[in-house]
Design an enzyme around this catalytic site. Structure first.
Site, PDB file in Angstrom:
ATOM      1  N   LYS A 124       4.097 -11.270  -1.115  1.00 47.40           N
ATOM      2  CA  LYS A 124       4.170  -9.941  -1.737  1.00 47.40           C
ATOM      3  C   LYS A 124       5.328  -9.198  -1.090  1.00 47.40           C
ATOM      4  O   LYS A 124       5.608  -9.386   0.086  1.00 47.40           O
ATOM      5  CB  LYS A 124       2.875  -9.173  -1.487  1.00 47.40           C
ATOM      6  CG  LYS A 124       1.645  -9.870  -2.034  1.00 47.40           C
ATOM      7  CD  LYS A 124       0.641  -8.855  -2.569  1.00 47.40           C
ATOM      8  CE  LYS A 124      -0.583  -9.558  -3.112  1.00 47.40           C
ATOM      9  NZ  LYS A 124      -1.762  -9.324  -2.285  1.00 47.40           N
ATOM     10  N   HIS A 127       6.732  -3.034   0.505  1.00 43.54           N
ATOM     11  CA  HIS A 127       7.028  -1.870  -0.321  1.00 43.54           C
ATOM     12  C   HIS A 127       6.885  -0.575   0.468  1.00 43.54           C
ATOM     13  O   HIS A 127       6.517  -0.602   1.652  1.00 43.54           O
ATOM     14  CB  HIS A 127       6.159  -1.873  -1.588  1.00 43.54           C
ATOM     15  CG  HIS A 127       4.695  -1.875  -1.300  1.00 43.54           C
ATOM     16  ND1 HIS A 127       4.025  -0.745  -0.900  1.00 43.54           N
ATOM     17  CD2 HIS A 127       3.780  -2.874  -1.337  1.00 43.54           C
ATOM     18  CE1 HIS A 127       2.758  -1.044  -0.715  1.00 43.54           C
ATOM     19  NE2 HIS A 127       2.580  -2.334  -0.964  1.00 43.54           N
ATOM     20  N   HIS A 130       4.237   0.259   2.990  1.00 44.35           N
ATOM     21  CA  HIS A 130       4.207  -0.338   4.325  1.00 44.35           C
ATOM     22  C   HIS A 130       4.958   0.494   5.341  1.00 44.35           C
ATOM     23  O   HIS A 130       4.912   0.212   6.539  1.00 44.35           O
ATOM     24  CB  HIS A 130       4.840  -1.740   4.312  1.00 44.35           C
ATOM     25  CG  HIS A 130       4.010  -2.755   3.611  1.00 44.35           C
ATOM     26  ND1 HIS A 130       4.330  -3.239   2.367  1.00 44.35           N
ATOM     27  CD2 HIS A 130       2.851  -3.367   3.951  1.00 44.35           C
ATOM     28  CE1 HIS A 130       3.410  -4.113   1.988  1.00 44.35           C
ATOM     29  NE2 HIS A 130       2.499  -4.205   2.931  1.00 44.35           N
TER      30      HIS A 130
HETATM   31  N1  ARG Z   1      -2.689  -7.012   5.455  1.00 42.72           N
HETATM   32  C1  ARG Z   1      -3.637  -5.927   5.404  1.00 42.72           C
HETATM   33  C2  ARG Z   1      -3.366  -5.059   4.197  1.00 42.72           C
HETATM   34  O1  ARG Z   1      -2.283  -5.079   3.648  1.00 42.72           O
HETATM   35  C3  ARG Z   1      -3.564  -5.061   6.638  1.00 42.72           C
HETATM   36  C4  ARG Z   1      -4.000  -5.747   7.884  1.00 42.72           C
HETATM   37  C5  ARG Z   1      -4.286  -4.765   8.963  1.00 42.72           C
HETATM   38  N2  ARG Z   1      -4.667  -5.365  10.192  1.00 42.72           N
HETATM   39  C6  ARG Z   1      -5.881  -5.865  10.462  1.00 42.72           C
HETATM   40  N3  ARG Z   1      -6.075  -6.423  11.617  1.00 42.72           N
HETATM   41  N4  ARG Z   1      -6.849  -5.802   9.591  1.00 42.72           N
HETATM   42  O2  ARG Z   1      -4.257  -4.331   3.775  1.00 42.72           O
END
Ligand code: ARG
Length: 561
Positions: A124, A127, A130
């Site tokens: 992905k 964007h 982030h």
């Molecule tokens: N990749 C996840 C998202 O885009 C965020 C991860 C955050 N970190 C974690 N340890 N859960 O929603």
């Protein structure tokens, strides 16, 4: 520094503990009133006296610390006015001796702080959504290092889930290696979108996807080769964006990294009698804590996002023995973090208290800000590039002769974006608007960088020499600049305690505004050599602290603009 001395004296006079007094001390909105104010309203209850009376008595009895010139009661407050000479000398000498370390401390004692931020998803695009996590995390990383911790930046990649089965099916049916190598993540996204369109007509595609995902789980070589390749393609692009922003991670251990660490979680939960079966799934009941259950295993035996987070926390504790582990993730995931933090606590780990969800609000654009594409899917790289281009145009107009204008446009353009994300409390939603963030005279990154460059330019003409006569810095502008510089260390400390980088940005802004007033009102290059030297010393201190502040926020500090 002054605050601590005043708090100590007040603690002796009132019998309250120093930390409590320190928390109560305020900085009066109007500096004429004093540099610190101690409110007596809370004492009124226990002492059964009017606040004003307590303030008057306290002003008499408190032992005046050396740094204080005057102690004055005013209504329910005791005001402390610093001795200007002592203040100037203490602040400016501290900045000179501590150099780049000014504003920091050894509070952390070298202990590790894990910071989970940015945490991108594979296949992905990165964007605009982030951006907050990336810049808040990066700033906290720097702030914690500054106060003596060892920061460990972790990009907890979203690299697990059934979507990778779908990606493989789509790639095998319609994909082409060269196109993807050339087009990057955009091409992966196209395949993913196509999969969903075709799967609406052809249900069997979903079965194939499940089968391929199972192959990934079983480490099948062909499946793994593709899976790793998707990851490589994504990371290559993501790293370019991080490089542009001067951000680096110590670890990219993402969700899939914990595949072989899930059994431990499940076994341990079972041994501790925390797992219960619910409609085929394995869950931890959290009704006692007024939360929905935390699902550990789905009925088909698959682990979940939360299971992986628990495994990751156990792993991080084992690996880094962290003093704190921060999760810089949008507030939408509040419940998720509250749930699994509670599970870790129920497992009996007292360090569950060291896990903190550092939540933040959303980014949205004003009309036209993200005109070309809709909403959230604005690619971060495009926004960075747009900011650089717009900045380049402004510089071309303002300083047509600037050397390395392209390099500076990059530093300022990216800095403007980063600053705009870190100038307000993180939980506030950010409304993004080009005119506001690129205004060189507003409360912006470019303004701060410009002020730094201005101080550099003064110091290119002359440098301070030897020990200045600090008592010459007694005009209003110099005094408020010194006060702003002196307040910087407390701002850094508080920013770390509250996980709020904006407290550093605000402090830097105050320094810049004070410096610019000083610059316009007081002639730095005056003929009086002693005065000139004192003012150059002050200019140098301002330049150094602004540079430190910019660095803590994650901006560069160009010397010319
Ligand atoms: N990749 C996840 C998202 O885009 C965020 C991860 C955050 N970190 C974690 N340890 N859960 O929603």
């Amino acid at each position: 520094m002054f605050k601590a001395e005043i708090a100590k004296a007040l603690s002796e006079a009132t019998g309250l503990d120093t930390a409590a007094v320190s928390d109560m001390l305020e900085i009066p909105p109007n500096p004429e009133l004093g540099d610190y104010a101690f409110p007596c309203f809370r004492l009124a209850k226990t002492m059964r006296k009017a606040p004003a009376l307590i303030a008057a008595e306290l002003a008499e009895t408190v032992k005046k610390p050396d740094c204080v010139g005057k102690v004055l009661p005013a209504g329910g407050y005791v005001n402390f006015v610093l001795d200007r000479g002592v203040q100037a000398k203490t602040v400016l000498e501290k900045i000179r001796t501590e150099g780049k370390k000014y504003g920091g401390s050894s509070e952390g004692g070298g202990r590790n702080v894990c910071i989970d931020y940015s945490s991108v998803n594979i296949a992905k695009p990165l964007h605009i959504g982030h951006l907050p996590s990336t810049v808040i995390g990066n700033s906290l990383y720097r702030i914690y290092e500054h106060i003596g911790y060892n920061s460990v930046g972790i990009n907890h990649l979203g690299d697990w889930g059934t979507q990778f089965g779908k990606m493989i099916v789509a790639y095998r049916l319609w994909g082409n290696r060269e196109t993807i190598e050339a087009g990057g993540v955009d091409e992966l996204v196209k395949l993913y979108v196509r999969f969903h369109q075709e799967a609406e007509r052809d249900e069997s595609l979903n079965d194939q996807a499940r089968a391929w995902f199972r192959k990934i789980e079983e480490n099948d070589p062909e499946a793994m080769e593709l899976f790793s390749w998707f990851k490589e393609i994504t990371l290559k692009e993501v790293r370019q964006v991080f490089d542009m922003m001067g951000i680096r991670f110590d670890s990219y251990a993402g969700e899939s990294f914990y595949n072989d660490k899930m059994d431990r979680v499940v076994d341990e939960l079972r041994e501790k009698h925390l797992l219960i079966k619910d409609q085929g799934a394995q869950i931890v009941d959290l009704s006692e804590y007024k939360m929905p259950p935390c699902i550990i295993l789905r009925s088909d035996g698959a682990t979940l996002y939360a299971t992986r987070d628990i495994a990751a926390a156990l792993y991080r504790k084992d690996t880094y023995d962290f003093a704190k582990c921060l999760y810089v993730v949008a507030y939408q995931q509040n419940l998720h973090f509250r749930q699994w933090f509670k599970v870790v606590e129920l497992m009996g780990y007292d360090w569950a208290k060291d896990l903190t969800h550092v939540a933040f609000g959303m980014v949205s654009g004003t009309e036209g800000a993200f005109s070309t594409r809709k909403g959230n899917m604005v690619k971060l790289r495009d926004v960075l590039q747009a900011s650089i281009d717009k900045t380049r145009a402004i510089i071309r107009e303002k300083s047509p002769d600037l050397e390395d204008a392209d390099g500076i446009a990059k530093e300022v353009g990216i800095g403007a974006l980063v600053w705009s994300m870190l100038y307000n409390g993180r939980i506030k939603d950010v409304v993004f608007d080009w005119d506001t963030i690129l205004n060189f005279d507003g409360e912006t990154g470019p303004y701060v960088q410009y002020t730094h460059a201005r101080a550099c330019s003064v110091l290119r003409k002359a440098k301070p020499e030897g020990d200045p006569d600090y008592s010459l810095l007694n005009d209003d502008e110099s005094r408020s600049l010194i006060a702003a510089l002196g307040a910087f260390p407390d701002a850094v400390k508080e920013a770390a305690e509250k996980y709020e980088p904006y407290l550093v940005s605000r402090s830097v802004m105050q320094i810049c505004q004070a410096f610019n007033r000083f610059y316009y009102e007081q002639r730095i290059m005056t003929d009086d050599a002693a005065l000139r030297n004192a003012r150059l010393t002050l200019t140098e201190a301002a330049r150094d602290v602004i540079a430190i502040g910019l660095n803590l926020i994650g901006l560069s500090a160009p010397e010319r603009m």
